[in-house]
Write an enzyme that holds these catalytic residues in place. Structure first.
Site, PDB file in Angstrom:
ATOM      1  N   GLY A  72     -38.112  54.094  -7.996  1.00  0.00           N
ATOM      2  CA  GLY A  72     -38.487  52.668  -7.986  1.00  0.00           C
ATOM      3  C   GLY A  72     -37.543  51.867  -7.097  1.00  0.00           C
ATOM      4  O   GLY A  72     -36.323  52.013  -7.166  1.00  0.00           O
ATOM      5  N   HIS A  97     -32.657  53.694   1.308  1.00  0.00           N
ATOM      6  CA  HIS A  97     -34.107  53.866   1.453  1.00  0.00           C
ATOM      7  C   HIS A  97     -34.687  52.483   1.741  1.00  0.00           C
ATOM      8  O   HIS A  97     -35.049  51.734   0.836  1.00  0.00           O
ATOM      9  CB  HIS A  97     -34.725  54.450   0.177  1.00  0.00           C
ATOM     10  CG  HIS A  97     -36.227  54.374   0.207  1.00  0.00           C
ATOM     11  ND1 HIS A  97     -36.995  55.131   1.062  1.00  0.00           N
ATOM     12  CD2 HIS A  97     -37.103  53.596  -0.469  1.00  0.00           C
ATOM     13  CE1 HIS A  97     -38.258  54.825   0.898  1.00  0.00           C
ATOM     14  NE2 HIS A  97     -38.361  53.895  -0.025  1.00  0.00           N
ATOM     15  N   ASN A 104     -35.656  43.662 -10.542  1.00  0.00           N
ATOM     16  CA  ASN A 104     -35.678  45.085 -10.891  1.00  0.00           C
ATOM     17  C   ASN A 104     -34.347  45.549 -11.455  1.00  0.00           C
ATOM     18  O   ASN A 104     -34.297  46.472 -12.268  1.00  0.00           O
ATOM     19  CB  ASN A 104     -36.100  45.927  -9.682  1.00  0.00           C
ATOM     20  CG  ASN A 104     -37.614  45.926  -9.533  1.00  0.00           C
ATOM     21  OD1 ASN A 104     -38.321  45.990 -10.529  1.00  0.00           O
ATOM     22  ND2 ASN A 104     -38.095  45.818  -8.327  1.00  0.00           N
ATOM     23  N   ASP A 141     -38.574  59.924   3.201  1.00  0.00           N
ATOM     24  CA  ASP A 141     -38.176  59.586   4.569  1.00  0.00           C
ATOM     25  C   ASP A 141     -37.889  60.862   5.369  1.00  0.00           C
ATOM     26  O   ASP A 141     -38.210  60.960   6.549  1.00  0.00           O
ATOM     27  CB  ASP A 141     -36.939  58.682   4.533  1.00  0.00           C
ATOM     28  CG  ASP A 141     -37.154  57.523   3.578  1.00  0.00           C
ATOM     29  OD1 ASP A 141     -38.139  56.787   3.763  1.00  0.00           O
ATOM     30  OD2 ASP A 141     -36.370  57.374   2.614  1.00  0.00           O
ATOM     31  N   GLY A 170     -48.639  54.112 -13.428  1.00  0.00           N
ATOM     32  CA  GLY A 170     -48.782  53.619 -12.051  1.00  0.00           C
ATOM     33  C   GLY A 170     -49.305  54.692 -11.116  1.00  0.00           C
ATOM     34  O   GLY A 170     -49.589  55.821 -11.529  1.00  0.00           O
ATOM     35  N   GLN A 171     -49.394  54.320  -9.848  1.00  0.00           N
ATOM     36  CA  GLN A 171     -50.040  55.258  -8.909  1.00  0.00           C
ATOM     37  C   GLN A 171     -49.183  56.475  -8.583  1.00  0.00           C
ATOM     38  O   GLN A 171     -49.712  57.580  -8.483  1.00  0.00           O
ATOM     39  CB  GLN A 171     -50.591  54.579  -7.670  1.00  0.00           C
ATOM     40  CG  GLN A 171     -49.724  53.581  -6.958  1.00  0.00           C
ATOM     41  CD  GLN A 171     -50.147  53.439  -5.495  1.00  0.00           C
ATOM     42  OE1 GLN A 171     -51.174  53.968  -5.082  1.00  0.00           O
ATOM     43  NE2 GLN A 171     -49.337  52.732  -4.713  1.00  0.00           N
ATOM     44  N   ILE A 172     -47.874  56.340  -8.447  1.00  0.00           N
ATOM     45  CA  ILE A 172     -47.065  57.545  -8.200  1.00  0.00           C
ATOM     46  C   ILE A 172     -47.103  58.439  -9.439  1.00  0.00           C
ATOM     47  O   ILE A 172     -47.254  59.655  -9.350  1.00  0.00           O
ATOM     48  CB  ILE A 172     -45.609  57.182  -7.821  1.00  0.00           C
ATOM     49  CG1 ILE A 172     -45.583  56.415  -6.495  1.00  0.00           C
ATOM     50  CG2 ILE A 172     -44.740  58.438  -7.715  1.00  0.00           C
ATOM     51  CD1 ILE A 172     -44.217  55.936  -6.063  1.00  0.00           C
TER      52      ILE A 172
HETATM   53  P1  NAX Z   1     -47.293  50.957  -9.432  1.00  0.00           P
HETATM   54  O1  NAX Z   1     -47.200  49.466  -9.450  1.00  0.00           O
HETATM   55  O2  NAX Z   1     -48.610  51.611  -9.203  1.00  0.00           O
HETATM   56  O3  NAX Z   1     -46.712  51.538 -10.782  1.00  0.00           O
HETATM   57  C1  NAX Z   1     -45.492  51.123 -11.302  1.00  0.00           C
HETATM   58  C2  NAX Z   1     -45.626  51.189 -12.797  1.00  0.00           C
HETATM   59  O4  NAX Z   1     -44.343  50.941 -13.326  1.00  0.00           O
HETATM   60  C3  NAX Z   1     -46.588  50.161 -13.374  1.00  0.00           C
HETATM   61  O5  NAX Z   1     -47.571  50.814 -14.146  1.00  0.00           O
HETATM   62  C4  NAX Z   1     -45.680  49.262 -14.217  1.00  0.00           C
HETATM   63  O6  NAX Z   1     -46.320  48.805 -15.399  1.00  0.00           O
HETATM   64  C5  NAX Z   1     -44.547  50.220 -14.533  1.00  0.00           C
HETATM   65  N1  NAX Z   1     -43.302  49.564 -14.897  1.00  0.00           N
HETATM   66  C6  NAX Z   1     -42.767  48.405 -14.437  1.00  0.00           C
HETATM   67  N2  NAX Z   1     -41.640  48.114 -15.073  1.00  0.00           N
HETATM   68  C7  NAX Z   1     -41.431  49.119 -15.952  1.00  0.00           C
HETATM   69  C8  NAX Z   1     -40.433  49.383 -16.909  1.00  0.00           C
HETATM   70  N3  NAX Z   1     -39.413  48.538 -17.085  1.00  0.00           N
HETATM   71  N4  NAX Z   1     -40.528  50.497 -17.642  1.00  0.00           N
HETATM   72  C9  NAX Z   1     -41.542  51.354 -17.484  1.00  0.00           C
HETATM   73  N5  NAX Z   1     -42.548  51.154 -16.591  1.00  0.00           N
HETATM   74  C10 NAX Z   1     -42.478  50.056 -15.846  1.00  0.00           C
HETATM   75  O7  NAX Z   1     -46.214  51.430  -8.346  1.00  0.00           O
HETATM   76  P2  NAX Z   1     -46.065  52.847  -7.667  1.00  0.00           P
HETATM   77  O8  NAX Z   1     -46.885  52.879  -6.449  1.00  0.00           O
HETATM   78  O9  NAX Z   1     -46.246  53.906  -8.675  1.00  0.00           O
HETATM   79  O10 NAX Z   1     -44.541  52.754  -7.143  1.00  0.00           O
HETATM   80  C11 NAX Z   1     -43.468  52.749  -8.050  1.00  0.00           C
HETATM   81  C12 NAX Z   1     -42.182  52.430  -7.334  1.00  0.00           C
HETATM   82  O11 NAX Z   1     -41.886  53.405  -6.351  1.00  0.00           O
HETATM   83  C13 NAX Z   1     -42.166  51.090  -6.606  1.00  0.00           C
HETATM   84  O12 NAX Z   1     -40.936  50.444  -6.849  1.00  0.00           O
HETATM   85  C14 NAX Z   1     -42.208  51.507  -5.147  1.00  0.00           C
HETATM   86  O13 NAX Z   1     -41.655  50.527  -4.311  1.00  0.00           O
HETATM   87  C15 NAX Z   1     -41.396  52.761  -5.190  1.00  0.00           C
HETATM   88  N6  NAX Z   1     -41.518  53.675  -4.059  1.00  0.00           N
HETATM   89  C16 NAX Z   1     -40.404  54.339  -3.680  1.00  0.00           C
HETATM   90  C17 NAX Z   1     -40.417  55.252  -2.666  1.00  0.00           C
HETATM   91  C18 NAX Z   1     -39.186  55.991  -2.255  1.00  0.00           C
HETATM   92  O14 NAX Z   1     -39.249  56.724  -1.265  1.00  0.00           O
HETATM   93  N7  NAX Z   1     -38.050  55.870  -2.934  1.00  0.00           N
HETATM   94  C19 NAX Z   1     -41.661  55.495  -1.884  1.00  0.00           C
HETATM   95  C20 NAX Z   1     -42.896  55.092  -2.600  1.00  0.00           C
HETATM   96  C21 NAX Z   1     -42.787  53.824  -3.373  1.00  0.00           C
HETATM   97  O15 NAX Z   1     -42.915  52.744  -2.485  1.00  0.00           O
END
Ligand code: NAX
Length: 331
Positions: A129, A186, A105, A158, A14-16
């Site tokens: 996540g 969060h 989730n 944050d 994913g992007q992060i």
């Molecule tokens: P992306 O959708 O780009 O990437 C997430 C990746 O996780 C995808 O490639 C997906 O296939 C994979 N995935 C899903 N279920 C899975 C599992 N059971 N096992 C392994 N991989 C799995 O999202 P991204 O932008 O990388 O963000 C990831 C998470 O971070 C999201 O839930 C987002 O809401 C959360 N964030 C949390 C933040 C925080 O401050 N705590 C801030 C940034 C972000 O919003």
């Protein structure tokens, strides 16, 4: 290499993940004398994406990177890891309620909590996540082998956002700001505590005299920043989230300097600031530098702060209610 460390990153395709993995491999986080083994976990349908990242990691020829392996099963990915950075989760779909997202989730974190029983006995867990506090709670309850205090959720983004906004407002440097804590969840109810933060040694409220801005605009900017970024970029924060995850790991790894603290969501002991026991709650925390940390005690909370902290506590209690069936286990 003097030491070796194994780090699992979920959602590695994913992007992060793309902003995070290269920095974990570079020596920046664990030190240039520490060899890093990366365990990349992705969904089976997305494993190609993780494999592509693994190829790029190899192509960087990082001196610290000892191995990269991709997994589509959590139990394999978490075997013997010292750190588990749980980034992957499903984003909210169109028309999906927050409670539906929490449940969807939640299932991921039941499985991953169980799989963490295979981790190294010194493992530390960071949940990124979303909803990260409640996901960490679920993982913690489903993992019998790991002490509860090793489960943390990330509120460092944050905190960083808060410091950046205060610095901008006061025409000061971000480095001048200390003791900025995020309290609670969060989410849009988090409370960025400007009243106890300092700027170049002075109280923030002595530097920024505009109380209305601090109590309304500032808090709103921080609470809504994630949504604003999605509106502007069409995607959620990624590089800044990766930076925050790195800050979170570094903050826990090194002794916190005198006169400062950082934000970290940890299991409440039920005593500090009267936050209900067991909630994964963001507190002002100090690292002792030996893998353990403590909540900063004795911080004065105004009536204004207490009202905000109550709102975010109530939200976490409501989230816990939604997933209460997933809270098996001993923690
Ligand atoms: P992306 O959708 O780009 O990437 C997430 C990746 O996780 C995808 O490639 C997906 O296939 C994979 N995935 C899903 N279920 C899975 C599992 N059971 N096992 C392994 N991989 C799995 O999202 P991204 O932008 O990388 O963000 C990831 C998470 O971070 C999201 O839930 C987002 O809401 C959360 N964030 C949390 C933040 C925080 O401050 N705590 C801030 C940034 C972000 O919003």
């Amino acid at each position: 290499m003097k030491k070796e460390i194994r780090v699992a990153v979920t959602g590695a395709g994913g992007q992060i993940g793309y902003s995070l993995l290269f920095r974990l491999a570079s020596g920046e986080v664990f030190g240039h004398d520490t060899g890093v083994h990366l365990h990349l976990l992705e969904l089976p349908a997305m494993i190609n994406s993780a494999q592509g990242v693994a190829m790029e990691l190899e192509d960087c020829a990082f001196g610290n990177l000892l191995s990269v392996n991709c997994f589509d099963q959590a139990a394999d990915a978490f075997r013997n890891v010292n750190w588990a950075l749980l980034v992957g989760s499903k984003p909210r779909g169109p028309g999906m309620e927050r409670n539906d997202l929490i449940k969807v989730n939640g299932g991921i974190f039941v499985e991953q909590g169980k799989a963490l029983n295979k981790a190294s006995s010194d493992v530390r867990i960071v949940v990124v996540g979303n909803p990260c506090n409640t996901n960490a709670l679920i993982a913690m309850h489903n993992c019998r082998e790991i002490p509860a205090e090793r489960f943390t959720a990330m509120t460092a983004l944050d905190e960083n956002r808060s410091k950046a906004q205060l610095a901008k407002k006061a025409h000061m440097s971000v480095g001048d700001i200390k003791k900025l804590a995020i309290w609670g969840n969060h989410s849009a109810t988090m409370y960025p505590d400007f009243e106890n933060a300092t700027m170049a040694g002075k109280s923030v409220t002595d530097v920024i005299k505009d109380k209305t801005w601090l109590e309304t605009d500032f808090i709103k900017i921080i609470q809504q920043r994630g949504a604003e970024i999605i509106k502007a970029r069409g995607k959620s924060s990624a590089a800044s989230a990766a930076e925050a995850c790195i800050d979170h790991v570094k903050n826990l790894n090194k002794k916190t300097e005198e006169g400062d603290w950082f934000s970290c969501a940890i299991p409440s002991n039920g005593k500090d600031y009267e936050i209900p026991k067991g909630l994964i709650f963001s507190f002002p925390v100090r690292s002792l530098g030996n893998g353990s940390y403590e909540v900063v005690k004795g911080i004065h909370l105004s009536d204004f702060a207490r009202t905000k902290i109550k709102a975010t506590t109530d939200e976490l209690l409501a989230e816990r209610e939604v997933i209460k069936d997933m809270l098996a286990g001993s923690n």
